[in-house]
Scaffold this active site. Structure first.
Site, short mmCIF file in Angstrom:
data_model
loop_
_atom_site.label_atom_id
_atom_site.label_comp_id
_atom_site.label_asym_id
_atom_site.label_seq_id
_atom_site.Cartn_x
_atom_site.Cartn_y
_atom_site.Cartn_z
N ALA A 129 0.84 -1.20 0.00
CA ALA A 129 0.00 0.00 0.00
C ALA A 129 0.88 1.25 0.00
O ALA A 129 2.08 1.15 -0.25
CB ALA A 129 -0.94 -0.01 1.20
N ASN A 130 0.31 2.41 0.24
CA ASN A 130 1.08 3.66 0.32
C ASN A 130 0.41 4.59 1.31
O ASN A 130 -0.61 4.25 1.91
CB ASN A 130 1.20 4.29 -1.08
CG ASN A 130 -0.15 4.64 -1.66
OD1 ASN A 130 -0.86 5.48 -1.13
ND2 ASN A 130 -0.53 3.96 -2.73
N ARG A 131 0.98 5.78 1.49
CA ARG A 131 0.56 6.67 2.57
C ARG A 131 -0.61 7.59 2.20
O ARG A 131 -0.92 8.51 2.94
CB ARG A 131 1.73 7.55 3.01
CG ARG A 131 2.86 6.77 3.62
CD ARG A 131 3.89 7.72 4.22
NE ARG A 131 5.10 7.03 4.59
CZ ARG A 131 5.24 6.31 5.71
NH1 ARG A 131 4.22 6.22 6.56
NH2 ARG A 131 6.36 5.70 5.97
#
Ligand code: CTP
Ligand code: CA
Length: 231
Positions: free
Chosen positions: A33-35
């Site tokens: 995933a990412n932020r």
């Protein structure tokens, strides 16, 4: 509010927005995933609804409430997001604010991967479909205005102009997500944003503002552009 929306500048329009990160499964309990918080995409969907549009928000996993008056289509992966976007078309305007994972695991393990005598598991990656480019390059059923975002940490305007050309979209909203952006606490996950709007005519720097203000300004700009093209 209902009366305002009924007379709003986007009344009768369908606006499609993507928002949030995507989650790409590795095994049943792990993902890439990412932020991305989804704050900017959700603010855009909210502003479009307040301007009177019918709004479909295709959102990856976020910790945000559904904006009032918006139809939310929750998704997990980039492939799910592309399918939900295609299912939501036709739209007059499509805004791709999601931080789509560029890569996913080449294969999803059917069972939880186990530590195995110290050998590290191989993690082969494959590229995800580019949702924005797929929709922008459509010949039939392309939204009249296709808008992408570009999160960059350096050469913000030059990279965004190249991205606009490559992806075939009309506008790119470029933002500096580096630690040096000047936005206290940073853009990702924060409430502020400083963007450049990149169009066929070049780029313009917008002043630092809240994500809600950036959304309202972009929605006003969209309404003006749709009005111009019609007359
Ligand atoms: N985007 C998308 N699908 C992808 C990747 C990106 O729809 N698989 C969209 C994003 O929602 C955004 C725009 O494309 O509107 C630009 O995303 P960005 O990550 O900045 O561009 P990339 O082409 O992935 O390039 P980079 O290598 O800089 O990440
Ligand atoms: Ca990317």
């Amino acid at each position: 509010e209902a009366m305002l929306a009924a007379g709003g500048p986007l009344t009768g329009r369908h606006v499609l927005v993507t928002s949030g990160p995507t989650h790409e499964p590795i095994d049943p309990v792990r993902y890439i995933a990412n932020r991305s918080s989804g704050k900017q995409g959700h603010a855009l969907a909210s502003a479009a609804a307040r301007a009177g549009a019918r709004v479909t928000l295709v959102s990856g996993p976020v910790n945000l409430p559904a904006p009032p008056g918006v139809t939310v289509r929750p998704v997990e992966s980039a492939r799910d997001m592309l399918a939900a976007v295609e299912a939501a078309l036709p739209a007059d305007v499509a805004i791709f604010a999601a931080a789509v994972a560029d890569w996913r695991a080449a294969s999803e393990a059917p069972e939880k991967m186990k530590k195995d005598g110290g050998a590290l598991p191989p993690l082969a990656l494959t590229e995800n479909p580019d949702i924005l480019a797929t929709i922008a390059h459509r010949t039939a059923g392309r939204p009249r205005l296709v808008i992408g975002f570009a999160a960059e940490t350096q050469n913000v305007v030059a990279y965004a102009q190249a991205k606009r050309a490559r992806k075939g979209c009309d506008w790119i909203v470029a933002n500096d997500v580096s630690a040096q952006s000047g936005i206290p606490g940073g853009v990702m996950g924060g409430d502020s944003n400083q963007v450049h709007l990149i169009t066929a005519d070049g780029g313009e720097a917008w002043p630092p503002a809240s994500k809600a203000e950036v959304a309202e300004r972009l929605i006003a700009r969209i309404a003006a552009a749709l009005g111009e093209r019609e007359s």
